[in-house]
Design an enzyme around this catalytic site. Structure first.
Site, PDB file in Angstrom:
ATOM      1  N   ARG A 217      -7.971   8.966   4.461  1.00 53.64           N
ATOM      2  CA  ARG A 217      -8.979   7.967   4.087  1.00 53.64           C
ATOM      3  C   ARG A 217      -9.775   7.530   5.317  1.00 53.64           C
ATOM      4  O   ARG A 217     -11.014   7.487   5.294  1.00 53.64           O
ATOM      5  CB  ARG A 217      -8.278   6.758   3.451  1.00 53.64           C
ATOM      6  CG  ARG A 217      -9.173   5.546   3.234  1.00 53.64           C
ATOM      7  CD  ARG A 217      -8.355   4.357   2.753  1.00 53.64           C
ATOM      8  NE  ARG A 217      -7.302   3.997   3.685  1.00 53.64           N
ATOM      9  CZ  ARG A 217      -7.477   3.233   4.756  1.00 53.64           C
ATOM     10  NH1 ARG A 217      -8.678   2.757   5.043  1.00 53.64           N
ATOM     11  NH2 ARG A 217      -6.462   2.944   5.547  1.00 53.64           N
ATOM     12  N   ARG A 218      -9.064   7.208   6.394  1.00 52.84           N
ATOM     13  CA  ARG A 218      -9.745   6.783   7.616  1.00 52.84           C
ATOM     14  C   ARG A 218     -10.566   7.922   8.211  1.00 52.84           C
ATOM     15  O   ARG A 218     -11.693   7.713   8.666  1.00 52.84           O
ATOM     16  CB  ARG A 218      -8.716   6.284   8.634  1.00 52.84           C
ATOM     17  CG  ARG A 218      -8.099   4.940   8.280  1.00 52.84           C
ATOM     18  CD  ARG A 218      -6.901   4.634   9.151  1.00 52.84           C
ATOM     19  NE  ARG A 218      -6.371   3.292   8.913  1.00 52.84           N
ATOM     20  CZ  ARG A 218      -5.135   2.920   9.201  1.00 52.84           C
ATOM     21  NH1 ARG A 218      -4.287   3.793   9.737  1.00 52.84           N
ATOM     22  NH2 ARG A 218      -4.729   1.689   8.960  1.00 52.84           N
TER      23      ARG A 218
ATOM     24  N   ARG B 104       1.729   9.739  14.180  1.00 52.87           N
ATOM     25  CA  ARG B 104       2.869   9.247  13.404  1.00 52.87           C
ATOM     26  C   ARG B 104       3.693   8.285  14.250  1.00 52.87           C
ATOM     27  O   ARG B 104       3.542   8.205  15.460  1.00 52.87           O
ATOM     28  CB  ARG B 104       3.758  10.423  12.959  1.00 52.87           C
ATOM     29  CG  ARG B 104       3.144  11.372  11.943  1.00 52.87           C
ATOM     30  CD  ARG B 104       3.019  10.757  10.566  1.00 52.87           C
ATOM     31  NE  ARG B 104       4.260  10.117  10.131  1.00 52.87           N
ATOM     32  CZ  ARG B 104       5.304  10.750   9.590  1.00 52.87           C
ATOM     33  NH1 ARG B 104       5.254  12.063   9.417  1.00 52.87           N
ATOM     34  NH2 ARG B 104       6.382  10.094   9.216  1.00 52.87           N
TER      35      ARG B 104
ATOM     36  N   CYS C 242      -0.795   7.323  -1.659  1.00 54.80           N
ATOM     37  CA  CYS C 242      -1.299   6.362  -0.677  1.00 54.80           C
ATOM     38  C   CYS C 242      -1.918   7.040   0.540  1.00 54.80           C
ATOM     39  O   CYS C 242      -2.478   6.365   1.402  1.00 54.80           O
ATOM     40  CB  CYS C 242      -0.190   5.404  -0.247  1.00 54.80           C
ATOM     41  SG  CYS C 242       1.206   6.201   0.574  1.00 54.80           S
TER      42      CYS C 242
ATOM     43  N   LYS D 152       0.816  -1.215   0.000  1.00 53.37           N
ATOM     44  CA  LYS D 152       0.000   0.000   0.000  1.00 53.37           C
ATOM     45  C   LYS D 152       0.852   1.269   0.000  1.00 53.37           C
ATOM     46  O   LYS D 152       0.363   2.348  -0.350  1.00 53.37           O
ATOM     47  CB  LYS D 152      -0.945   0.012   1.201  1.00 53.37           C
ATOM     48  CG  LYS D 152      -0.278   0.136   2.562  1.00 53.37           C
ATOM     49  CD  LYS D 152      -1.298   0.122   3.686  1.00 53.37           C
ATOM     50  CE  LYS D 152      -0.641   0.224   5.055  1.00 53.37           C
ATOM     51  NZ  LYS D 152       0.081   1.482   5.258  1.00 53.37           N
ATOM     52  N   ASP D 153       2.137   1.164   0.391  1.00 56.48           N
ATOM     53  CA  ASP D 153       3.008   2.338   0.427  1.00 56.48           C
ATOM     54  C   ASP D 153       3.611   2.675  -0.933  1.00 56.48           C
ATOM     55  O   ASP D 153       4.187   3.755  -1.104  1.00 56.48           O
ATOM     56  CB  ASP D 153       4.157   2.117   1.421  1.00 56.48           C
ATOM     57  CG  ASP D 153       3.677   2.047   2.863  1.00 56.48           C
ATOM     58  OD1 ASP D 153       2.605   2.611   3.156  1.00 56.48           O
ATOM     59  OD2 ASP D 153       4.369   1.420   3.689  1.00 56.48           O
TER      60      ASP D 153
ATOM     61  N   ARG E 174       3.103   4.384  18.282  1.00 52.29           N
ATOM     62  CA  ARG E 174       1.686   4.772  18.253  1.00 52.29           C
ATOM     63  C   ARG E 174       0.936   4.207  19.457  1.00 52.29           C
ATOM     64  O   ARG E 174       0.121   4.894  20.075  1.00 52.29           O
ATOM     65  CB  ARG E 174       1.045   4.297  16.947  1.00 52.29           C
ATOM     66  CG  ARG E 174       1.641   4.964  15.722  1.00 52.29           C
ATOM     67  CD  ARG E 174       0.959   4.518  14.445  1.00 52.29           C
ATOM     68  NE  ARG E 174       1.691   4.987  13.271  1.00 52.29           N
ATOM     69  CZ  ARG E 174       1.192   5.072  12.049  1.00 52.29           C
ATOM     70  NH1 ARG E 174      -0.057   4.708  11.831  1.00 52.29           N
ATOM     71  NH2 ARG E 174       1.921   5.503  11.046  1.00 52.29           N
TER      72      ARG E 174
END
Length: 528
Positions: A132-133, A150, A245, A80-81, A156
């Site tokens: 997106r989230r 981040r 992305c 996805k990156d 996190r």
């Protein structure tokens, strides 16, 4: 292959797990390899939001440069990156099997409110840097606040433990791969058909130099062709929108029988209500183009929708329609009456499962104030019913939302859990018995009709361009006195509702799921 390979990887715990996973797979086919850790722009710059970093490939560019320079033989990426177009001279030689692409909402236990969607308290602060989230979660819960988050997974999670947020969102794939212990939090798993993931989320990509034909051939035993086919659809959608992305774009494709089905969610910004679409096609090569066409600036959308139930103006469906100035005429064409006023406590005491096939069943059952055993588990057919259940301080132990409106598959999945026990089914007086038929002969089934429906008479027609029918009874009530107007399109919730139109030889659209997200997807996906 005689040479020992050098695998380029980022240095985080997750990246190292991924690189070692590939190294172990190579060893299984007789190829030796060692790791080389490379820092990327995304690793070094931690003070900026990801969408503020210049260009694309924040976590991949430096690995690709070393590949081109010949200092490594292959690079392992979270697919996805990766930008959708490889730099000249590089190719993706293989992709892994797909880890579950669901999202995890990880919540401080004192911030849990199971009456709310996603089990998160009102006005909570959620940590995520993903636009997106943010867009998709905001559409479900407009009251939530977002702060950027981040760092690697460990960083996190520590920020959450330090109470910088009430909850954070992480990909399930990463948590599962490194087997991170998050048992001290409440965890809501959000399936990819509810929060649509980033294209290729949960997949690893092995990138090599295009000229290295020997290595390409050697890597083919590691390549998952079916995953490659489905994520090609997702990444082509990303490419067509020229989005990186970290754009507010989600796309998810999977094979279902002889067809491929795909979901897309696209917003202009993280604060914009996303437009969602669900499509099916036997040819995956057509899916991306069909999805892209649905977002054309000049495409026609209906101006009005009728739906055979009342609609809250603050509901997901109402807000999705309001974004495009689509008016809604919501009115139920049936009356619903309770038919019992008391439940036998002895029966309830010995029930292993209660399964609800409708929202009305939930409401009428709990209006009887049942006293349930702690061992009793509850099942629902989908997200809409699950949200109603939350109002009664209950969370479903089984939900059929992953199967959409396919009641046969939902019943089969439920039967795998409930067979051999005692199952209570609160239902309408006259209803299909799909779930009952799926249960084994050893299962004790207790049918309790808790409500009945009565058709309205002299129903007025609707001039709306789209008619949405929520049950077979509503279809019967409407067409007792009315006909379709020329050009009107029909959406049906459930196959039993659609069967009424099969009898009339009228074409209709079935949403993937019977909830408000599914309805919104169906309206947005109509062809004009």
């Amino acid at each position: 292959m005689n040479r020992k390979l050098i695998i380029g990887t980022r240095g985080s715990v997750l990246a190292m797990w991924q690189a070692n996973f590939v190294k172990d797979r190579l060893q299984e086919i007789g190829i030796e390899a060692e790791l080389k850790v490379i820092k990327t722009q995304g690793d070094i710059i931690q003070h900026l939001r990801l969408d503020k970093l210049e260009g694309k490939g924040f976590f991949t560019k430096e690995l690709e440069e070393e590949l081109l320079n010949g200092t490594i033989d292959l690079a392992v990426h979270s697919h996805k990156d990766l930008p959708t177009i490889n730099p000249p001279g590089l190719i993706i030689a293989a992709v892994s099997e797909r880890e579950d692409p669901s999202e995890l909402l990880i919540i401080h236990k004192d911030c849990v409110d199971i009456k709310k969607r996603l089990s998160l308290k009102h006005n909570a602060t959620v940590g995520t840097s993903s636009n997106r989230r943010k867009a998709q979660i905001s559409a479900l819960r407009p009251d939530l606040e977002f702060d950027d988050l981040r760092g690697n997974l460990q960083t996190r999670m520590q920020k959450l433990r330090d109470e910088q947020y009430d909850a954070i969102v992480l990909a399930k794939a990463g948590i599962s791969r490194i087997e991170m212990d998050i048992s001290d939090f409440h965890v809501e798993e959000i399936p990819p058909v509810e929060i649509i993931p980033a294209p290729a989320q949960g997949v690893l990509a092995i990138q090599i130099r295009e000229v290295d034909k020997e290595l390409f051939a050697a890597l083919q035993p590691l390549n998952n062709n079916e995953v490659a086919t489905t994520i090609a659809v997702e990444r082509l959608v990303l490419n067509k929108f020229d989005a990186g992305c970290h754009a507010p774009l989600g796309c998810y494709c999977r094979k279902s029988g002889d067809e491929y089905e795909a979901w897309a969610s696209i917003a202009d910004t993280s604060e914009d209500f996303p437009d969602r679409v669900y499509l099916r096609d036997a040819d995956p090569n057509r899916l991306a183009e069909r999805i892209f066409s649905k977002y054309a600036k000049d495409r026609k959308l209906p101006q009005s929708v009728f739906i055979s139930r009342e609609v809250d103006e603050n509901s997901y469906f109402a807000r999705a329609m309001a974004k495009h100035n689509i008016s809604i005429e919501g009115r139920s064409l049936i009356k619903i009456f309770p038919i019992i006023n008391k439940l036998d406590p002895f029966i309830l005491k010995h029930v292993d499962w209660i399964i609800f096939s409708s929202k009305n069943g939930i409401e009428h059952f709990f209006n009887l104030e049942p006293r349930l055993s702690k061992k009793t588990k509850i099942g629902v057919i989908g997200r809409g019913s699950e949200e109603v259940l939350r109002k009664y301080d209950r969370v479903a132990d089984f939900s059929g939302d992953s199967e959409g409106i396919n009641m046969d598959e939902i019943a089969k999945k439920f039967a795998e859990l409930a067979n051999g026990g005692t199952v209570l089914i609160p239902r309408a007086k006259e209803s299909l018995e799909t779930i009952q038929k799926a249960l084994s002969p050893e299962t004790k089934i207790i049918n309790i009709p808790v409500y009945e429906t009565v058709l309205e008479e002299d129903v007025d027609p609707s001039n709306a361009e789209v008619l949405v029918f929520t049950s077979p009874s509503n279809v019967e009530a409407y067409f007792a006195d009315n006909l379709l107007e020329p050009g009107q399109k029909v959406i049906c919730i459930g196959r039993s509702t659609g069967a009424k139109f099969d009898e009339m030889n009228v074409p209709y659209t079935l949403p993937y799921s019977p909830d408000e997200i599914g309805l919104s997807e169906a309206v947005f996906g109509l062809d004009y």
